[in-house]
Design an enzyme around this catalytic site. Structure first.
Site, PDB file in Angstrom:
ATOM      1  N   HIS A   1      47.441  39.587 -14.595  1.00  0.00           N
ATOM      2  CA  HIS A   1      46.936  40.661 -15.443  1.00  0.00           C
ATOM      3  C   HIS A   1      46.616  41.866 -14.556  1.00  0.00           C
ATOM      4  CE1 HIS A   1      46.067  36.920 -17.599  1.00  0.00           C
ATOM      5  NE2 HIS A   1      46.092  37.617 -18.735  1.00  0.00           N
TER       6      HIS A   1
ATOM      7  N   ASP B   1      50.245  40.876 -17.935  1.00  0.00           N
ATOM      8  CA  ASP B   1      49.790  40.953 -19.322  1.00  0.00           C
ATOM      9  C   ASP B   1      48.646  41.936 -19.499  1.00  0.00           C
ATOM     10  OD1 ASP B   1      51.560  38.932 -19.896  1.00  0.00           O
ATOM     11  OD2 ASP B   1      50.059  37.593 -20.786  1.00  0.00           O
TER      12      ASP B   1
END
Length: 260
Positions: free
Chosen positions: A213, A68
């Protein structure tokens, strides 16, 4: 991205992520479809056709790596690792200061066969916005990605996993299915690569969707060890669409694995 002059933004994202702990993958009470359900509920035509993905997750021990809020400065290193290990991933890209800052990396993600998906333009919590604002957050990122890759995403991930009927309606209008997760390293809270690796491995399960992430310093260095150990345990890495096949992600619907 979130270093030096962008330090405040990095801190904001970390705070927002930490606030989501109580929600994790709750989706604010919205029912979710599991990968198993998506496969079993596929139309007879899709079930009867050969799996175009080359992977049958009804039989294989599949798991999906997702990233993400990128791309960021470390994403090329991550792509090098994924290419060397022949591992596909799904990237939920953030528009402002990411897609628009690293268009060559976005193009590379697409060209190397990874799934390119939408994580909004500014990481606003969609359930706090008016419908027109939700549409702007998603549509702007759709257009920016399409300008680079030639194709609009079909998947999105709402920040903090927060969604509701309005978000679902807008997602449906834009042709976007919502994808949550079942495994998180909480890598926004630590730069300890060994800890990130351990957290993922401790939670790993068949049909799992891993949330990481590629913008945090400890994450990309943890990926080779995660891949090595999960391969040793017999997992097959797939993109989210491959995980659902022969089912297909339906716009507006929420996809969320059951925790292992």
């Amino acid at each position: 991205m979130f270093r030096t002059t962008s330090g405040r933004r990095r801190g904001l994202l970390a705070v927002l992520a930490a606030m989501s702990l109580a929600l994790t993958v709750s989706g604010c009470g919205v029912d979710g479809v599991t990968p198993e359900d998506a496969r079993e509920n596929a139309s007879s035509d899709r079930k009867g056709a050969a799996l175009a993905t080359g992977v049958d997750c009804a039989k294989a021990k599949c798991i999906a790596l997702t990233f993400d809020a990128g791309p960021g400065k470390d994403t090329p290193q991550l792509l090098d690792t994924l290419k060397a290990e022949k591992v596909p991933a799904t990237f939920f890209l953030l528009g402002r200061k990411h897609v628009d800052r690293y268009p060559q990396v976005v193009k590379r993600i697409s060209d190397e066969g990874h799934e390119v998906a939408n994580h909004t333009w500014t990481h606003e919590i969609l359930t706090d916005l008016e419908k027109s604002e939700v549409r702007e957050e998603l549509a702007r990122t759709q257009d920016a990605i399409a300008k680079i890759t030639g194709t609009k995403p079909t998947l999105m991930r709402p920040p903090q996993g927060r969604t509701d009927d309005t978000v679902a309606d807008v997602s449906r209008e834009l042709g976007l299915a919502q994808v949550l997760w079942s495994i998180t390293a909480k890598d926004y809270s630590t730069t300890d690569t060994a800890l990130i690796r351990k957290r993922v491995l401790d939670q790993a399960h068949r049909d799992g969707i891993i949330l990481l992430h590629d913008i945090y310093d400890g994450t990309v260095p943890a990926v080779p060890g995660i891949i090595e150990e999960l391969k040793r345990q017999g997992y097959t890495f797939v993109t989210v669409p491959q995980l659902l096949a022969p089912g297909k992600a339906e716009p507006g619907a929420v996809y969320r694995p059951e925790k292992g």
